[in-house]
Motif scaffolding. Structure first.
Motif, PDB file in Angstrom:
ATOM      1  N   HIS A  28       0.988  -1.224  -0.063  1.00 21.51           N
ATOM      2  CA  HIS A  28      -0.064   0.068   0.068  1.00 21.51           C
ATOM      3  C   HIS A  28       1.030   1.183  -0.098  1.00 21.51           C
ATOM      4  O   HIS A  28       2.006   1.276   0.731  1.00 21.51           O
ATOM      5  CB  HIS A  28      -0.913   0.028   1.260  1.00 21.51           C
ATOM      6  CG  HIS A  28      -1.780  -1.203   1.397  1.00 21.51           C
ATOM      7  ND1 HIS A  28      -3.079  -1.047   0.601  1.00 21.51           N
ATOM      8  CD2 HIS A  28      -1.963  -2.637   1.826  1.00 21.51           C
ATOM      9  CE1 HIS A  28      -3.549  -2.251   0.760  1.00 21.51           C
ATOM     10  NE2 HIS A  28      -2.995  -3.060   1.500  1.00 21.51           N
ATOM     11  N   SER A  30       0.563   5.662   0.452  1.00 24.80           N
ATOM     12  CA  SER A  30      -0.108   6.813   0.912  1.00 24.80           C
ATOM     13  C   SER A  30       1.029   7.891   1.193  1.00 24.80           C
ATOM     14  O   SER A  30       1.976   7.618   1.646  1.00 24.80           O
ATOM     15  CB  SER A  30      -1.011   6.513   1.979  1.00 24.80           C
ATOM     16  OG  SER A  30      -0.546   6.096   3.183  1.00 24.80           O
ATOM     17  N   SER A  38      -5.792   3.877   0.444  1.00 26.66           N
ATOM     18  CA  SER A  38      -4.425   4.075  -0.144  1.00 26.66           C
ATOM     19  C   SER A  38      -4.303   3.535  -1.531  1.00 26.66           C
ATOM     20  O   SER A  38      -5.287   2.489  -1.955  1.00 26.66           O
ATOM     21  CB  SER A  38      -3.512   3.357   0.776  1.00 26.66           C
ATOM     22  OG  SER A  38      -3.551   2.076   0.903  1.00 26.66           O
ATOM     23  N   THR A  39      -3.388   3.719  -2.143  1.00 25.99           N
ATOM     24  CA  THR A  39      -3.077   3.141  -3.595  1.00 25.99           C
ATOM     25  C   THR A  39      -2.468   1.548  -3.205  1.00 25.99           C
ATOM     26  O   THR A  39      -1.704   1.487  -2.265  1.00 25.99           O
ATOM     27  CB  THR A  39      -1.738   3.863  -4.385  1.00 25.99           C
ATOM     28  OG1 THR A  39      -2.563   5.289  -4.382  1.00 25.99           O
ATOM     29  CG2 THR A  39      -1.573   3.143  -5.480  1.00 25.99           C
ATOM     30  N   LEU A  51      -0.156  -2.193 -11.085  1.00 23.41           N
ATOM     31  CA  LEU A  51      -0.881  -1.138 -10.155  1.00 23.41           C
ATOM     32  C   LEU A  51      -2.402  -1.850 -10.328  1.00 23.41           C
ATOM     33  O   LEU A  51      -3.222  -2.058 -11.184  1.00 23.41           O
ATOM     34  CB  LEU A  51      -1.185   0.120 -11.123  1.00 23.41           C
ATOM     35  CG  LEU A  51      -2.029   1.148 -10.415  1.00 23.41           C
ATOM     36  CD1 LEU A  51      -1.140   1.712  -9.014  1.00 23.41           C
ATOM     37  CD2 LEU A  51      -2.253   2.609 -11.136  1.00 23.41           C
ATOM     38  N   ASN A  53      -4.964  -0.335  -7.847  1.00 22.16           N
ATOM     39  CA  ASN A  53      -5.435   0.987  -7.835  1.00 22.16           C
ATOM     40  C   ASN A  53      -4.915   2.291  -7.462  1.00 22.16           C
ATOM     41  O   ASN A  53      -3.869   1.874  -6.689  1.00 22.16           O
ATOM     42  CB  ASN A  53      -7.101   0.842  -6.922  1.00 22.16           C
ATOM     43  CG  ASN A  53      -6.531   0.837  -5.451  1.00 22.16           C
ATOM     44  OD1 ASN A  53      -5.875   1.552  -4.984  1.00 22.16           O
ATOM     45  ND2 ASN A  53      -6.976  -0.277  -4.976  1.00 22.16           N
ATOM     46  N   ASN A  54      -5.222   3.379  -7.819  1.00 21.67           N
ATOM     47  CA  ASN A  54      -4.396   4.704  -7.306  1.00 21.67           C
ATOM     48  C   ASN A  54      -5.623   5.247  -6.573  1.00 21.67           C
ATOM     49  O   ASN A  54      -5.838   6.504  -6.829  1.00 21.67           O
ATOM     50  CB  ASN A  54      -3.868   5.293  -8.610  1.00 21.67           C
ATOM     51  CG  ASN A  54      -3.080   6.620  -8.186  1.00 21.67           C
ATOM     52  OD1 ASN A  54      -2.707   6.560  -6.890  1.00 21.67           O
ATOM     53  ND2 ASN A  54      -2.745   7.434  -9.179  1.00 21.67           N
ATOM     54  N   ASN A  55      -6.033   4.749  -5.354  1.00 18.57           N
ATOM     55  CA  ASN A  55      -6.926   5.708  -4.364  1.00 18.57           C
ATOM     56  C   ASN A  55      -6.304   6.624  -3.812  1.00 18.57           C
ATOM     57  O   ASN A  55      -6.895   7.646  -3.347  1.00 18.57           O
ATOM     58  CB  ASN A  55      -7.668   4.577  -3.453  1.00 18.57           C
ATOM     59  CG  ASN A  55      -8.486   3.405  -3.907  1.00 18.57           C
ATOM     60  OD1 ASN A  55      -8.856   3.726  -5.147  1.00 18.57           O
ATOM     61  ND2 ASN A  55      -8.590   2.186  -3.456  1.00 18.57           N
ATOM     62  N   SER A  56      -4.857   6.759  -3.543  1.00 16.22           N
ATOM     63  CA  SER A  56      -4.137   7.975  -3.073  1.00 16.22           C
ATOM     64  C   SER A  56      -4.159   9.124  -4.157  1.00 16.22           C
ATOM     65  O   SER A  56      -3.800  10.152  -3.549  1.00 16.22           O
ATOM     66  CB  SER A  56      -2.968   7.457  -2.507  1.00 16.22           C
ATOM     67  OG  SER A  56      -3.202   6.621  -1.636  1.00 16.22           O
ATOM     68  N   LYS A  57      -4.838   8.785  -5.176  1.00 16.70           N
ATOM     69  CA  LYS A  57      -4.481   9.882  -6.482  1.00 16.70           C
ATOM     70  C   LYS A  57      -3.052  10.449  -6.463  1.00 16.70           C
ATOM     71  O   LYS A  57      -2.720  11.687  -6.682  1.00 16.70           O
ATOM     72  CB  LYS A  57      -5.640  10.966  -6.291  1.00 16.70           C
ATOM     73  CG  LYS A  57      -7.089  10.362  -6.295  1.00 16.70           C
ATOM     74  CD  LYS A  57      -7.892  11.467  -6.346  1.00 16.70           C
ATOM     75  CE  LYS A  57      -9.254  11.070  -6.303  1.00 16.70           C
ATOM     76  NZ  LYS A  57      -9.769   9.563  -6.260  1.00 16.70           N
ATOM     77  N   LEU A  63       4.018   8.308  -9.314  1.00 17.40           N
ATOM     78  CA  LEU A  63       3.788   6.958  -9.182  1.00 17.40           C
ATOM     79  C   LEU A  63       4.744   5.915  -9.733  1.00 17.40           C
ATOM     80  O   LEU A  63       5.114   4.977  -9.312  1.00 17.40           O
ATOM     81  CB  LEU A  63       2.265   6.613  -9.632  1.00 17.40           C
ATOM     82  CG  LEU A  63       1.582   5.311  -9.385  1.00 17.40           C
ATOM     83  CD1 LEU A  63       1.473   4.550  -7.903  1.00 17.40           C
ATOM     84  CD2 LEU A  63       0.055   5.142  -9.989  1.00 17.40           C
TER      85      LEU A  63
END
Length: 92
Positions: A28, A30, A38-39, A51, A53-57, A63
């Motif tokens: 994870h 962040s 978090s990503t 990847l 997901n990229n939840n942390s943007k 990245l």
């Protein structure tokens, strides 16, 4: 959350509880500290990253840099995963 290392202001870590059965190996990411949203980045059996997901943007350039650091340290991450969870599975 066990921190593995940092890349700039971003923390790369495991969640302490990765479900039962344990999910395939991943980290994870962040900024600043561990966060629920978090990503998530999978580590393949070849030591590459994928990847989830990229939840942390995280911005794309940062990245990509973080993923390169994860790949360069994949042996360390794999060793720490095995120590933390006692088993390992790969997403691919």
């Amino acid at each position: 959350m066990p921190q593995i290392f940092k890349v700039g202001s971003f923390v790369i870590y495991f969640w302490s509880d990765e479900n039962n059965p344990t999910e395939p190996i991943h980290v994870h990411v962040s900024e600043g500290k561990a966060a629920a949203n978090s990503t998530k980045i999978w580590i393949t059996n070849a030591g590459k990253t994928l990847l989830c997901n990229n939840n942390s943007k995280i911005p794309a350039k940062m990245l990509k840099n973080i993923m390169r650091h994860i790949e360069a340290n994949s042996d360390l991450i794999i060793d720490q995963w095995c120590e933390q969870f006692g088993e390992i599975k790969y997403y691919c």
